[in-house]
Design a protein around this motif. Structure first.
Motif, mmCIF file in Angstrom:
data_model
loop_
_atom_site.group_PDB
_atom_site.id
_atom_site.type_symbol
_atom_site.label_atom_id
_atom_site.label_comp_id
_atom_site.label_asym_id
_atom_site.label_seq_id
_atom_site.Cartn_x
_atom_site.Cartn_y
_atom_site.Cartn_z
ATOM 1 N N UNK A 191 36.980 40.952 32.599
ATOM 2 C CA UNK A 191 37.114 39.540 32.230
ATOM 3 C C UNK A 191 38.256 38.884 32.999
ATOM 4 N N UNK A 232 39.645 35.458 39.878
ATOM 5 C CA UNK A 232 38.934 34.987 41.079
ATOM 6 C C UNK A 232 38.782 33.467 41.057
ATOM 7 N N UNK A 233 38.491 32.932 39.849
ATOM 8 C CA UNK A 233 38.368 31.472 39.731
ATOM 9 C C UNK A 233 39.705 30.796 40.041
ATOM 10 N N UNK A 268 39.495 39.849 35.830
ATOM 11 C CA UNK A 268 39.147 39.753 37.249
ATOM 12 C C UNK A 268 38.385 38.479 37.546
ATOM 13 N N UNK A 269 37.399 38.198 36.695
ATOM 14 C CA UNK A 269 36.575 37.004 36.881
ATOM 15 C C UNK A 269 37.449 35.761 36.837
ATOM 16 N N UNK A 270 38.293 35.716 35.809
ATOM 17 C CA UNK A 270 39.167 34.564 35.636
ATOM 18 C C UNK A 270 40.102 34.421 36.832
#
Lengths: 493, 493
Positions: free
Chosen positions: A282, A288-289, A284-286
């Motif tokens: 979770x 990247x954004x 990581x996704x954040x």
């Protein structure tokens, strides 16, 4: 005449020929002002007698100094100290000049040193629970030497040698494209790869490309101390963001990005140093954004990716969609048993070209022979086999150390079984002083760190990294036995 | 349902297991926004049919992603993309994410590159008159590999490995004390020695310890261009002082010292690069007086000391009375055929400690294995024998090249026979364009430089370094034949 007998000592057992010993000493006498420009030296026969040497030896010494312009041969008068040497004011006589015994007379910069007294090296049969080093006994060093031999036996090699590149050997970069695509899902070509001496050089180069004086750089708290020191050396102001069981706090990262001009983020996505946590999916996704939103330059230090035991490692940030903002760093040093340090940096092509230029100024290029040998070991599957084999063994050692810590020290320590890497992050009961513990352990034949380096710039967690990879089962059992005894004593005290 | 059959490609010939190929691709689909948080994946049986794979493979992929927190298993409902992943705005669909194809979105520093187009590397059987490289065919590489093997066969080595020092291996530093005392008359102990990757790293470290932004640094005109670039990178303002047939103009150095705050002087005392001149005895004496008078920090780069043919080399400044102001730099890289780069810095102990700290931040430490192998080669006399043998051969090659240049090109070139080193500094008639010459030579199978790098920061002397050491007599003869033909053509044109 000067007392040459006492001023000039010669020693036939030295490698330096006696005539050169004499000529060197005569230069010293000129420099010390005892032999003045324009003065004459004794004839070669006279000096030879004084020094109890063959006349030819003295003549050779004089000839040497004449060819070097220290002396001049004056027809019919003899040998003279060259007249065009500047007159040197006589200085206090010192028999041997030892300029390096003095401190430099000029002021130079004091470089920050690790503010931590590292325990002295282990001696003899001492056991070591280190920071997380591999077992050099398992490293494919025989294969490495075999490949070095095969490289130098290739007649084409001698030509290739002259064209080393600051970016690293082409053969190794090509072999790495395949290796990194296979293992990390990176979509790259050789233009995106630079070989460095080790991961640390890659960190320094990338940071030097990005950071300027007083720039803000975000790091974890705690963090790998050599990265902190490196950024501070380059002039950065560090902003610390908490690291918890899911990795670095990405909300805190975003908050900083929205309030300040952040020049860079440094993070260790797998097996964070020192805590060993891996950044959650979770986050990581954040992250990247955030990276895309703020065009945030990131150094992703993935030094331990190849050593993962619990499941396949999560793909690095570098393999996702980051718009070229993530500089990815890794290393083969642990696979080579710390003997030969080879790391790498993955970045957009222009960043790699800039880093290579900088590396050229610092270190021209790497060792052709080592890089070619590693390329062969990657291509023929040796590295792959080594990783499979050593991961199996390291997993067993991790499990054994964790089992022993749990059963023997369970009430005095807290830890999470690490998914990979080579050390367990162990937090000790506050009743235990790690500095004292390290000292006492040493007396019993066990070397452990005293813990200060793990809270550089962060609050102490009274924690230690206990490396399991370099000790076999018997050695681990023995090490924990010593530790248990000492911890019991401390808790009682 | 998404068209998984086209979205997920698998390839059994890859090293990465198929289940991991699937899980990596699913992560990609989540990151690209095609699989949204909270959405369900097809059952493993269904997906397996679509992909024509065994169901167990799909289950393994799902399990992997569950263990990595990307997916959640929901009892009786199936497998769902984890709900706590941040919602990602769908982006333009790209089948493969290739972030490194993009330029970095952030601005990074452009590092000065050598402002010279280096000719492309030699191919096939092309002859090379290089900048002054050794002949790798003569280097003791077999002995080096032999010593590497002996080091790794020593069981104690595996323990020693873990305690590498930024200053370099103790064994090598001890071996070097003897070597440097014997060959250079230096009066030092191991505390005054730091091992570096090569001479260039020693130059960078020493300069970084001394220079701060806008400091004045004196260099020769012309000078070794990588040193100039290195100092400029560190923020220095360069002051150029002429280099003539006696070396650097020390009166000009003193004049600058008396009028400005000079932070450092860089010089090459033997076989200056590019001109090959050696600093005369008279100028050495004067320079030592200047160094003491102004407490002038000096980097003495003595990279070619070991290769000297005419008489014994003059002792370095470092061996005279300089009050700890001379930082002395040398290298073993040429003895090791450029394969393994190992250099060193000699300085007062506190300066060495500071440099080692800085090196730690840049590169932790050197390669234990290489350093230990070199220590053995120094101790057992291999390096010494190699130098004796190769100096004899290089002297012959120097004499041959100079003879050929004189007899074949005498009217078109000017040069002085160098006392040592590996190249002749040849100034060509102004009628000859070196850029054109290099281009034409290439077409005839000869690689020479185009000369621009030799006048970085200095007036062009229309000169080239022609390296003689790496070619045997036959190759040298062939090379000059090609050169002669082209020069004749140019002079006629």
């Amino acid at each position: 005449m000067l007392p040459f007998k006492t001023l000039i000592e010669t020693d036939k057992s030295l490698k330096l020929p006696v005539y050169q010993q004499i000529s060197n000493r005569l230069i010293g006498l000129i420099q010390e002002g005892l032999l003045k420009p324009g003065s004459f030296l004794p004839g070669s026969r006279v000096l030879a007698e004084h020094l109890a040497l063959h006349r030819k030896t003295v003549i050779a010494a004089y000839d040497e100094l004449i060819s070097q312009d220290w002396l001049e041969a004056v027809p019919r008068k003899g040998v003279m100290v060259a007249a065009n040497l500047p007159v040197i004011r006589p200085r206090t006589y010192r028999k041997t000049v030892t300029p390096y015994g003095e401190e430099a007379a000029f002021a130079f910069h004091r470089i920050p040193t690790l503010p931590v007294p590292t325990p002295p090296p282990a001696t003899g049969t001492m056991l070591v629970l280190n920071d997380g080093f591999p077992d050099a006994r398992l490293a494919p060093l025989n294969e490495w030497v075999r490949e070095c031999r095969s490289v130098i036996e290739n007649p084409r090699y001698h030509k290739l040698l002259m064209y080393g590149k600051a970016m690293g050997s082409e053969a190794l970069r090509e072999a790495m494209v395949k290796y990194l695509t296979d293992t990390r899902g990176l979509s790259i070509s050789a233009d995106h790869i630079m070989i460095t001496r080790g991961a640390q050089m890659a960190i320094y180069l990338a940071a030097a490309m990005i950071i300027r004086k007083d720039d803000y750089v975000i790091v974890g708290s705690p963090n790998y101390f050599y990265a902190d020191l490196c950024f501070e050396q380059l002039g950065a102001r560090l902003l610390y963001v908490p690291v918890d069981e899911e990795g670095i706090d990405v909300d805190a990262v975003e908050k900083l990005c929205s309030s300040k001009k952040i020049k860079m983020l440094y993070l260790i996505t797998h097996h964070h140093h020192p805590t060993t946590v891996t950044l959650s999916a979770a986050r990581r996704m954040k992250l990247l954004a955030i990276i895309r939103k703020y065009n945030l330059p990131v150094i992703e230090d993935d030094y331990d990716y190849d050593f993962h035991y619990s499941s396949a490692p999560i793909l690095p940030l570098a393999s996702a969609d980051h718009g070229g903002n993530v500089i990815y760093i890794g290393s083969f040093t642990k696979s080579l048993g710390l003997s030969i340090r080879i790391g790498f940096m993955i970045a957009p092509a222009s960043f790699i070209r800039g880093s290579a230029s900088l590396r050229g100024l610092m270190d021209l290029r790497g060792d052709n022979l080592s890089e070619q040998a590693l390329a062969n070991l990657l291509a023929d599957g040796t590295i792959d086999r080594h990783l499979k084999k050593s991961n199996k063994i390291y997993k067993e050692r991790r499990d054994l150390l964790c089992y022993l810590l749990q059963t023997r020290l369970g009430d005095a320590v807290q830890f999470t079984i690490p998914a990979g890497g080579m050390a367990v992050w162990v937090r000790f009961s506050q009743k235990i002083s790690l500095v004292k513990l390290a000292e006492k352990a040493r007396a019993r034949g066990l070397r452990i760190a005293s813990g200060e380096q793990y809270h550089y710039g962060a609050a102490s967690q009274n924690g230690l990294r206990l490396g399991f990879a370099s000790l076999n089962n018997k050695e681990l059992t023995e090490a924990v036995k010593i530790l248990e005894k000492l911890v019991r004593e401390e808790l009682k005290a």
